[in-house]
Each structure stands twice: as C-alpha cells, then as structure tokens.
Motif scaffolding. Structure first.
Motif, PDB file in Angstrom:
ATOM      1  N   VAL A  40       0.927  -0.869  -0.084  1.00 19.11           N
ATOM      2  CA  VAL A  40      -0.145   0.020   0.035  1.00 19.11           C
ATOM      3  C   VAL A  40       1.017   1.383   0.081  1.00 19.11           C
ATOM      4  CG1 VAL A  40      -1.924   1.208   1.320  1.00 19.11           C
ATOM      5  CG2 VAL A  40      -2.117  -0.836   0.713  1.00 19.11           C
ATOM      6  N   ASP A  41       2.152   1.353   0.986  1.00 22.57           N
ATOM      7  CA  ASP A  41       3.086   2.299   0.704  1.00 22.57           C
ATOM      8  C   ASP A  41       3.632   2.637  -0.189  1.00 22.57           C
ATOM      9  OD1 ASP A  41       2.316   2.877   3.331  1.00 22.57           O
ATOM     10  OD2 ASP A  41       3.704   1.485   4.104  1.00 22.57           O
ATOM     11  N   GLN A  42       3.800   1.290  -1.074  1.00 20.24           N
ATOM     12  CA  GLN A  42       4.151   1.644  -2.084  1.00 20.24           C
ATOM     13  C   GLN A  42       3.528   1.862  -3.494  1.00 20.24           C
ATOM     14  OE1 GLN A  42       6.949  -1.761  -2.852  1.00 20.24           O
ATOM     15  NE2 GLN A  42       7.992  -1.838  -0.867  1.00 20.24           N
ATOM     16  N   ARG A  43       2.005   2.360  -2.600  1.00 14.60           N
ATOM     17  CA  ARG A  43       0.794   2.329  -4.239  1.00 14.60           C
ATOM     18  C   ARG A  43       0.842   1.222  -5.307  1.00 14.60           C
ATOM     19  NH1 ARG A  43      -0.217   7.825  -4.025  1.00 14.60           N
ATOM     20  NH2 ARG A  43       1.239   9.054  -2.468  1.00 14.60           N
ATOM     21  N   TYR A  44       0.989   0.002  -5.057  1.00 13.07           N
ATOM     22  CA  TYR A  44       0.826  -1.047  -6.062  1.00 13.07           C
ATOM     23  C   TYR A  44      -0.500  -1.471  -5.437  1.00 13.07           C
ATOM     24  CZ  TYR A  44       1.579  -5.517  -7.415  1.00 13.07           C
ATOM     25  OH  TYR A  44       1.097  -6.570  -8.453  1.00 13.07           O
ATOM     26  N   LEU A  45      -0.889  -1.590  -3.622  1.00 12.19           N
ATOM     27  CA  LEU A  45      -2.048  -1.489  -3.716  1.00 12.19           C
ATOM     28  C   LEU A  45      -2.564  -0.530  -3.623  1.00 12.19           C
ATOM     29  CD1 LEU A  45      -2.357  -5.019  -1.134  1.00 12.19           C
ATOM     30  CD2 LEU A  45      -3.195  -4.975  -3.705  1.00 12.19           C
ATOM     31  N   PRO A  46      -4.282   0.061  -4.404  1.00 13.53           N
ATOM     32  CA  PRO A  46      -4.945   1.000  -3.496  1.00 13.53           C
ATOM     33  C   PRO A  46      -5.159   0.922  -2.573  1.00 13.53           C
ATOM     34  CG  PRO A  46      -6.004  -0.109  -5.165  1.00 13.53           C
ATOM     35  CD  PRO A  46      -4.522  -0.488  -4.676  1.00 13.53           C
ATOM     36  N   VAL A  47      -5.218   1.853  -1.312  1.00 10.52           N
ATOM     37  CA  VAL A  47      -5.791   2.045  -0.122  1.00 10.52           C
ATOM     38  C   VAL A  47      -6.749   1.342   0.383  1.00 10.52           C
ATOM     39  CG1 VAL A  47      -6.280   3.406   1.616  1.00 10.52           C
ATOM     40  CG2 VAL A  47      -4.434   4.206   0.489  1.00 10.52           C
ATOM     41  N   ARG A  48      -7.588   1.960  -0.845  1.00 15.49           N
ATOM     42  CA  ARG A  48      -9.183   0.989  -0.665  1.00 15.49           C
ATOM     43  C   ARG A  48      -8.826  -0.506  -0.281  1.00 15.49           C
ATOM     44  NH1 ARG A  48     -13.888   2.059  -5.041  1.00 15.49           N
ATOM     45  NH2 ARG A  48     -15.409   0.324  -4.386  1.00 15.49           N
ATOM     46  N   THR A  49      -8.867  -1.091  -1.392  1.00 14.34           N
ATOM     47  CA  THR A  49      -8.280  -2.160  -1.086  1.00 14.34           C
ATOM     48  C   THR A  49      -7.429  -3.184  -0.105  1.00 14.34           C
ATOM     49  OG1 THR A  49      -7.905  -2.727  -3.828  1.00 14.34           O
ATOM     50  CG2 THR A  49      -6.896  -4.276  -2.562  1.00 14.34           C
TER      51      THR A  49
END
Length: 86
Positions: A40-49
């Motif tokens: 999430v921090d690396q923006r690989y996964l969206p915050v919502r996910t």
C-alpha cells in the motif's frame, strides 16, 4: 474504547491536516500484514483495497500476499469478493 479511538482519530486528523475519516482509514491499515502494508505504501495496492484486506484474518491475508508475489493483480472488487467468501 470508541471514545478513545475517536479522540485519537481526531487528533491524528488535525495533526496531519486530513479528515477524521481519512485518519480512521489509515488507522485501519495497521491491521494489515507488514508486507501488505508495504505494498500500500508503495502504491502497488490502493488504500481502499488495503482497507478491505485489513479486515480479513491473517491466514487469508497471507494467501493474498502469496498470490500477489506470484504476479497476480488484485482489484478492489477482487478484495471484496475475497471478503465475501470469508
């Protein structure tokens, strides 16, 4: 407990200039496995996910992480489907 959480959430929101709802979302992310939180921090996964995954048991989070390591993608809809099956 909720009163304390609300105070913490509001204090965090004020400190960082975000809304209390945004602060609550970030607090919820602390329930993720560290490796998923990194994604999430690396923006690989969206915050919502990440928020959806943070509500799942640790063993399910580990299974999702294994799938991600294999190169599979995960959308918000996919995370919601996993949650619905749990």
């Amino acid at each position: 407990h909720m009163a304390h959480l609300e105070k913490s959430r509001d204090s965090l929101a004020k400190c960082y200039g975000i809304t209390p709802t945004e602060a609550q979302r970030y607090i919820q992310l602390t329930n993720l496995l560290p490796a998923l939180l990194d994604l999430v921090d690396q923006r690989y996964l969206p915050v919502r996910t990440g928020i959806i995954l943070s509500t799942l048991p640790e063993e399910i989070q580990r299974a999702v992480l294994d799938c991600l390591k294999e190169g599979r993608a995960l959308t918000v809809d996919g995370a919601q489907a996993i949650k619905a099956e749990c």
